[in-house]
Design an enzyme around this catalytic site. Structure first.
Site, PDB file in Angstrom:
ATOM      1  N   HIS A 122     -27.572   0.177 -11.563  1.00 51.41           N
ATOM      2  CA  HIS A 122     -28.474  -1.011 -11.256  1.00 51.41           C
ATOM      3  C   HIS A 122     -29.849  -0.100 -11.921  1.00 51.41           C
ATOM      4  CE1 HIS A 122     -29.707  -4.529  -9.721  1.00 51.41           C
ATOM      5  NE2 HIS A 122     -30.088  -4.239  -8.633  1.00 51.41           N
TER       6      HIS A 122
ATOM      7  N   HIS B 198     -35.108   0.441 -10.150  1.00 48.58           N
ATOM      8  CA  HIS B 198     -35.019  -0.827  -9.896  1.00 48.58           C
ATOM      9  C   HIS B 198     -36.068  -1.571 -10.492  1.00 48.58           C
ATOM     10  CE1 HIS B 198     -34.569  -4.829  -7.991  1.00 48.58           C
ATOM     11  NE2 HIS B 198     -33.099  -4.200  -7.816  1.00 48.58           N
TER      12      HIS B 198
ATOM     13  N   HIS C 258     -26.506  -7.969  -1.216  1.00 45.52           N
ATOM     14  CA  HIS C 258     -27.321  -6.851  -1.248  1.00 45.52           C
ATOM     15  C   HIS C 258     -27.187  -6.114  -0.090  1.00 45.52           C
ATOM     16  CE1 HIS C 258     -29.511  -9.768  -3.807  1.00 45.52           C
ATOM     17  NE2 HIS C 258     -30.019  -8.504  -4.419  1.00 45.52           N
TER      18      HIS C 258
ATOM     19  N   ASP D 294     -25.855  -5.077  -4.423  1.00 47.90           N
ATOM     20  CA  ASP D 294     -26.814  -4.458  -5.168  1.00 47.90           C
ATOM     21  C   ASP D 294     -27.698  -4.001  -4.394  1.00 47.90           C
ATOM     22  OD1 ASP D 294     -25.656  -5.908  -7.333  1.00 47.90           O
ATOM     23  OD2 ASP D 294     -27.397  -6.824  -7.920  1.00 47.90           O
TER      24      ASP D 294
HETATM   25 ZN    ZN Z   1     -31.595  -5.499  -7.518  1.00 46.85          ZN
END
Ligand code: ZN
Length: 293
Positions: A154, A158, A248, A103
């Site tokens: 995503h 964010h 991530h 992510d």
């Molecule tokens: Zn995130």
């Protein structure tokens, strides 16, 4: 007066007898006539037409009455397409498949390192990219896509979607999907809410756009930078068939994640797991484990 009285009495008596006799005779005649009339009526009434059996024959042939013999149940038609999956946090527990997800990228510092490791081990993964970073680093997104990885949505900035209105949620998702489509030519089919925060409205807007909401069931919280070995141990401890691992490649210093990644891959492969994309995980969701050797 007495004679006349007597005469009149006799007369009345005689008339009375006569009347009685007449009534009796008339009654007898009427009864005879009635029965005669009935006899004639029944004799002359045409008989109730006997149905020529045709209607009965049709009914017999058109309706299959249940017979005492049990009939075999026809087999159910096989499903040609599996039902659409709108939400998932893990895959098919009957298959030894695991999905790696990254992510908060693309990130010019860490995304190329993650891509290099995935290429080295020939592993396919899924990237949930942030819209404004896709616009900033489109070449990294193209590299992800060309290497065979899945590029997911995503949101644009964010943000915590549960604090937004329906139209704001839609805008966050749609603008990001538009940017990804403009970058790689393919509209994303998967979406992950930032911070894993969602509500009914978030899921409704995701469904409206036709993207599957993807969560996870394996979270080593690599973003807290607990140490590469801790990240590895946390992933391995809960790894199982169909697990979705959250890592991530953006949003901060991800050097520990990069260091942990090769150990995670090699250890889980030694345990017999195969790494697949979220798309593959979805495609295999309803496969029977017996279908695989
Ligand atoms: Zn995130």
């Amino acid at each position: 007066m007495s004679n006349s009285d007597g005469n009149s009495h006799l007369f009345i008596q005689s008339v009375g007898i006569k009347r009685t006799t007449l009534v009796l005779i008339l009654t007898a005649i009427l009864t005879l006539l009635g029965s005669f009339t009935l006899t004639i009526a029944s004799a002359w009434n045409p008989p109730i037409p006997a149905f020529s059996q045709t209607p009965h024959t049709i009914i017999k042939h058109s309706i299959q009455l249940p017979s005492s013999q049990p009939r075999p149940t026809p087999p159910l038609p096989a499903l040609e397409t599996q039902p659409k999956i709108h939400f998932l946090a893990s895959g098919n527990t009957g298959l030894s498949e695991i999905a790696l997800t990254f992510d908060d990228g693309p990130n010019p510092g860490y995304t190329p390192q993650v891509l290099a490791i995935l290429q080295q081990y020939r592993v396919k993964a899924t990237f949930f990219d942030v819209g404004y970073l896709v616009a900033a680093y489109p070449n990294l997104v193209r590299q992800e896509y060309k290497a065979g990885h899945i590029v997911g949505n995503h949101t644009w900035t964010h943000t915590n979607l549960t604090l937004l209105s329906a139209s704001q949620i839609l805008s966050q998702l749609n603008s990001t999907s538009n940017e990804i489509q403009a970058t790689i030519g393919v509209r994303p089919g998967f979406f992950r809410p930032p911070y894993g925060l969602y509500n009914y409205q978030v899921l409704a807007q995701a469904n409206y756009l036709g993207v599957t909401t993807v969560m996870w069931d394996n979270n080593p919280t690599d973003w807290t930078r607990p140490g590469a070995d801790i990240i590895v141990n946390r992933v391995l401890r809960v790894a199982h068939n169909g697990t979705v691992i959250l890592l991530h490649d953006g949003g901060g210093n991800r050097s520990q994640t990069v260091a942990a990644l090769p150990i995670i891959i090699t250890t889980l492969e030694q345990r017999g797991f195969q790494f697949v994309t979220i798309q593959q995980l979805v495609d295999d969701m309803y496969k029977n484990s017996l279908d695989h050797p």
